[in-house]
Design a protein around this motif. Structure first.
Motif, PDB file in Angstrom:
ATOM      1  N   PRO A 100     -13.455  -7.552 -37.653  1.00  0.00           N
ATOM      2  CA  PRO A 100     -12.473  -6.863 -36.850  1.00  0.00           C
ATOM      3  C   PRO A 100     -12.086  -7.627 -35.598  1.00  0.00           C
ATOM      4  O   PRO A 100     -12.653  -8.657 -35.271  1.00  0.00           O
ATOM      5  N   GLU A 101     -11.144  -7.035 -34.846  1.00  0.00           N
ATOM      6  CA  GLU A 101     -10.554  -7.739 -33.729  1.00  0.00           C
ATOM      7  C   GLU A 101     -11.577  -8.140 -32.666  1.00  0.00           C
ATOM      8  O   GLU A 101     -11.456  -9.181 -32.056  1.00  0.00           O
ATOM      9  N   VAL A 102     -12.580  -7.310 -32.427  1.00  0.00           N
ATOM     10  CA  VAL A 102     -13.584  -7.651 -31.420  1.00  0.00           C
ATOM     11  C   VAL A 102     -14.234  -8.976 -31.774  1.00  0.00           C
ATOM     12  O   VAL A 102     -14.363  -9.873 -30.952  1.00  0.00           O
ATOM     13  N   ALA A 103     -14.666  -9.087 -33.041  1.00  0.00           N
ATOM     14  CA  ALA A 103     -15.304 -10.334 -33.469  1.00  0.00           C
ATOM     15  C   ALA A 103     -14.281 -11.454 -33.560  1.00  0.00           C
ATOM     16  O   ALA A 103     -14.583 -12.611 -33.313  1.00  0.00           O
ATOM     17  N   ARG A 104     -13.066 -11.110 -33.942  1.00  0.00           N
ATOM     18  CA  ARG A 104     -12.034 -12.139 -34.008  1.00  0.00           C
ATOM     19  C   ARG A 104     -11.792 -12.727 -32.636  1.00  0.00           C
ATOM     20  O   ARG A 104     -11.531 -13.891 -32.462  1.00  0.00           O
ATOM     21  N   LYS A 105     -11.835 -11.871 -31.604  1.00  0.00           N
ATOM     22  CA  LYS A 105     -11.608 -12.363 -30.257  1.00  0.00           C
ATOM     23  C   LYS A 105     -12.714 -13.318 -29.836  1.00  0.00           C
ATOM     24  O   LYS A 105     -12.491 -14.270 -29.111  1.00  0.00           O
ATOM     25  N   ALA A 106     -13.925 -13.025 -30.298  1.00  0.00           N
ATOM     26  CA  ALA A 106     -15.037 -13.929 -29.993  1.00  0.00           C
ATOM     27  C   ALA A 106     -14.772 -15.287 -30.643  1.00  0.00           C
ATOM     28  O   ALA A 106     -14.985 -16.336 -30.037  1.00  0.00           O
ATOM     29  N   ALA A 107     -14.288 -15.237 -31.895  1.00  0.00           N
ATOM     30  CA  ALA A 107     -13.961 -16.485 -32.595  1.00  0.00           C
ATOM     31  C   ALA A 107     -12.825 -17.201 -31.884  1.00  0.00           C
ATOM     32  O   ALA A 107     -12.819 -18.422 -31.735  1.00  0.00           O
ATOM     33  N   PHE A 108     -11.854 -16.407 -31.398  1.00  0.00           N
ATOM     34  CA  PHE A 108     -10.719 -16.998 -30.700  1.00  0.00           C
ATOM     35  C   PHE A 108     -11.175 -17.685 -29.420  1.00  0.00           C
ATOM     36  O   PHE A 108     -10.727 -18.768 -29.067  1.00  0.00           O
ATOM     37  N   GLY A 113     -11.135   0.594 -37.901  1.00  0.00           N
ATOM     38  CA  GLY A 113     -10.649   0.019 -39.143  1.00  0.00           C
ATOM     39  C   GLY A 113     -11.305   0.628 -40.359  1.00  0.00           C
ATOM     40  O   GLY A 113     -12.222   1.452 -40.255  1.00  0.00           O
ATOM     41  N   GLU A 114     -10.859   0.189 -41.531  1.00  0.00           N
ATOM     42  CA  GLU A 114     -11.306   0.796 -42.787  1.00  0.00           C
ATOM     43  C   GLU A 114     -12.804   0.634 -43.020  1.00  0.00           C
ATOM     44  O   GLU A 114     -13.424   1.428 -43.717  1.00  0.00           O
ATOM     45  N   TRP A 115     -13.406  -0.410 -42.433  1.00  0.00           N
ATOM     46  CA  TRP A 115     -14.829  -0.656 -42.649  1.00  0.00           C
ATOM     47  C   TRP A 115     -15.724   0.429 -42.036  1.00  0.00           C
ATOM     48  O   TRP A 115     -16.856   0.613 -42.445  1.00  0.00           O
ATOM     49  N   ARG A 116     -15.205   1.156 -41.038  1.00  0.00           N
ATOM     50  CA  ARG A 116     -16.027   2.140 -40.329  1.00  0.00           C
ATOM     51  C   ARG A 116     -16.505   3.249 -41.253  1.00  0.00           C
ATOM     52  O   ARG A 116     -17.595   3.803 -41.044  1.00  0.00           O
ATOM     53  N   LEU A 117     -15.742   3.584 -42.270  1.00  0.00           N
ATOM     54  CA  LEU A 117     -16.112   4.683 -43.160  1.00  0.00           C
ATOM     55  C   LEU A 117     -17.465   4.424 -43.811  1.00  0.00           C
ATOM     56  O   LEU A 117     -18.361   5.284 -43.773  1.00  0.00           O
ATOM     57  N   GLY A 118     -17.628   3.242 -44.402  1.00  0.00           N
ATOM     58  CA  GLY A 118     -18.895   2.923 -45.046  1.00  0.00           C
ATOM     59  C   GLY A 118     -20.038   2.858 -44.058  1.00  0.00           C
ATOM     60  O   GLY A 118     -21.139   3.341 -44.324  1.00  0.00           O
ATOM     61  N   MET A 119     -19.781   2.273 -42.886  1.00  0.00           N
ATOM     62  CA  MET A 119     -20.817   2.159 -41.864  1.00  0.00           C
ATOM     63  C   MET A 119     -21.242   3.528 -41.356  1.00  0.00           C
ATOM     64  O   MET A 119     -22.431   3.793 -41.134  1.00  0.00           O
ATOM     65  N   ALA A 120     -20.258   4.415 -41.171  1.00  0.00           N
ATOM     66  CA  ALA A 120     -20.567   5.754 -40.671  1.00  0.00           C
ATOM     67  C   ALA A 120     -21.356   6.553 -41.702  1.00  0.00           C
ATOM     68  O   ALA A 120     -22.300   7.266 -41.358  1.00  0.00           O
ATOM     69  N   GLU A 121     -20.992   6.430 -42.962  1.00  0.00           N
ATOM     70  CA  GLU A 121     -21.708   7.165 -44.009  1.00  0.00           C
ATOM     71  C   GLU A 121     -23.139   6.653 -44.157  1.00  0.00           C
ATOM     72  O   GLU A 121     -24.073   7.435 -44.387  1.00  0.00           O
ATOM     73  N   GLU A 122     -23.312   5.332 -44.020  1.00  0.00           N
ATOM     74  CA  GLU A 122     -24.653   4.751 -44.107  1.00  0.00           C
ATOM     75  C   GLU A 122     -25.565   5.262 -42.987  1.00  0.00           C
ATOM     76  O   GLU A 122     -26.783   5.342 -43.150  1.00  0.00           O
ATOM     77  N   ALA A 123     -24.966   5.619 -41.844  1.00  0.00           N
ATOM     78  CA  ALA A 123     -25.745   6.130 -40.712  1.00  0.00           C
ATOM     79  C   ALA A 123     -26.173   7.584 -40.919  1.00  0.00           C
ATOM     80  O   ALA A 123     -26.892   8.138 -40.096  1.00  0.00           O
ATOM     81  N   LYS A 124     -25.690   8.198 -42.038  1.00  0.00           N
ATOM     82  CA  LYS A 124     -26.033   9.584 -42.374  1.00  0.00           C
ATOM     83  C   LYS A 124     -25.779  10.549 -41.212  1.00  0.00           C
ATOM     84  O   LYS A 124     -26.705  11.183 -40.684  1.00  0.00           O
ATOM     85  N   PRO A 125     -24.524  10.674 -40.808  1.00  0.00           N
ATOM     86  CA  PRO A 125     -24.198  11.592 -39.706  1.00  0.00           C
ATOM     87  C   PRO A 125     -24.405  13.042 -40.133  1.00  0.00           C
ATOM     88  O   PRO A 125     -24.330  13.366 -41.314  1.00  0.00           O
TER      89      PRO A 125
END
Length: 447
Positions: A6-14, A290-302
């Motif tokens: 995502p953009e946060v990491a992209r900015k680090a790369a930038f 972004g779209e990746w948050r869905l899987g990450m959020a579900e893995e955290a078992k909210p």
């Protein structure tokens, strides 16, 4: 970690590559030295990419296996976990071990890749293959892969940004549906906010620009701004979309307790990539992501049901609800490659073959990057993921355009955002003019 970073990491790369000196040769697309190889002969090409997670590496392996099956004479040597910094060094150096094909998570660097000549112009290759990019890729993806008429890159899966919301918190607050307009969004954010002393038990939404994915470019996509005018000058002070975006965000900051109170609360929250992300824990009821948050959020078992919707739009653009910010991974052919025709066969397969794009999307859970793949019945996804497919396909969705000095202008706008939301700068119009002038100066110096 999301698969197309995502953009946060992209900015680090930038940040790592902002000062990198790229090739100064012209982008010719089909130079006599690079595109004179016979792609039907037995050959080996090098492909460098940045993916590193096990499922991503397997996805790449399967993608390349599919290509080599379709092109048994072209063998692909794959090198993974490559940063833009390493890729840039290899593009400058050239040689047998250097990449013929690269992929990068940093769309902000497309302007540099194109203007410097590090990657070749792909327009001649598309024309030779009778492929129309405008009919093949979603409009924002088509835009962020070129600069000044030079299409030196091509989309390779994408990211779409939307709104995640806590359905349990919505029900408790008496909110039936996710907000569609900014006024509804603001009302819901306040209704979902529960005070606890001088802090929050639950915050409806973290509006501050430091709030994970709540960057200026992600917000402003909902306002459909035009970053540059026809002459390439910054439009920041002229396009009313920017003034509206900054004004509405600042009002939300103030209405939810003010910048200092929000920052104090934010400092107590979990980080973006861990299981203690405040949306996962229920400390924040709505999240731009972004779209990746869905899987990450579900893995955290909210302890609540997760809802997904497009991000709200300004009230005067209600008819365009469903749009969002689009970015993604790019692929290109090295100007130093002596095997550009063979390299094109790989690029073409990875980015325009519908089944290949769909298979890779299924493997790493990113948004497909062709219009055909977005509609493919072979896509496998959580029903909620369709929200992001629809955002990617929406003709009103936007991205941030390429610039000759990469994403410097976005960093400049974001810095102004910090100053304005915190009260350090109070005159919005004057601040926008000053920021626009800085952007113009930086671009002029980069030429």
């Amino acid at each position: 970690m999301p698969t197309a970073i995502p953009e946060v990491a992209r900015k680090a790369a930038f940040a790592l590559t902002a000062s990198a000196v790229l090739l100064t040769a012209a982008c010719t697309g089909q130079s006599s030295s690079g595109a004179s190889d016979d792609a039907s002969k037995d050959t080996t090409i090098n492909f460098w990419h940045a993916w590193s997670a096990p499922n991503e590496v397997k996805g790449i392996k399967d993608l390349i296996a599919g290509f080599e099956k379709a092109h048994p004479n072209i063998h692909v040597n794959v090198v993974g976990n490559m940063t833009d910094d390493k890729i840039n060094q290899a593009l400058r150096a050239g040689g047998e071990k250097a990449p013929d094909v690269i992929s990068s998570f940093t769309t902000n660097n497309v302007g540099k890749f194109c203007s410097s000549g590090a990657l070749v112009d792909l327009n001649p290759f598309f024309k030779k293959s009778n492929i129309d990019p405008e009919k093949t890729f979603p409009k924002p993806m088509n835009e962020y892969t070129q600069f000044d008429g030079n299409r030196c890159s091509v989309p390779l899966l994408g990211d779409a940004y939307g709104l995640y919301y806590n359905k349990t918190a919505f029900k408790k607050a008496g909110i039936a549906n996710p907000p569609k307009t900014w006024s509804e969004f603001e009302a819901d954010a306040k209704k979902l906010t529960i005070a606890q002393g001088d802090s929050y038990k639950q915050l409806g939404f973290m509006p501050n620009y430091h709030g994970w994915e709540s960057t200026t470019e992600h917000y402003f996509a909902q306002f459909s701004p035009t970053y540059f005018d026809g002459s390439g000058k910054s439009n920041l002070a002229k396009d009313p979309a920017f003034q509206a975006g900054f004004s509405l965000q600042k009002k939300l900051v103030d209405d939810l307790g003010g910048y200092q109170k929000l920052e104090k609360f934010r400092a107590t929250l979990g980080d973006e990539w861990g299981p203690k992300h405040p949306f996962h824990t229920g400390q924040v009821a709505m999240q731009l992501d972004g779209e990746w948050r869905l899987g990450m959020a579900e893995e955290a078992k909210p302890g609540f049901e997760i809802g997904v919707a497009p991000l709200p739009v300004p009230d005067d653009q209600a008819a365009q609800y469903g749009k969002g910010y689009i970015t993604g991974t790019i692929a290109g052919i090295a100007a130093t490659s002596k095997k550009q025709n063979a390299a094109w066969e790989l690029v073409k397969y990875m980015t325009t073959d519908t089944d290949a794009v769909v298979g890779f999307s299924n493997a790493i859970h990113n948004v497909p990057s062709t219009l055909a793949a977005l509609k493919s019945p072979k896509l496998k996804y959580d029903p909620r993921f369709k929200t992001f497919l629809d955002i990617a396909a929406n003709p009103n969705s936007t991205t941030s355009p390429a610039s000759i000095n990469g994403g410097v202008y976005l960093v400049t706008i974001q810095q102004f955002g910090y100053d304005y939301e915190s009260g350090k700068t109070t005159d919005l119009k004057a601040g926008l003019k000053k920021t626009a002038a800085q952007i113009d100066t930086d671009i002029a110096q980069a030429k």
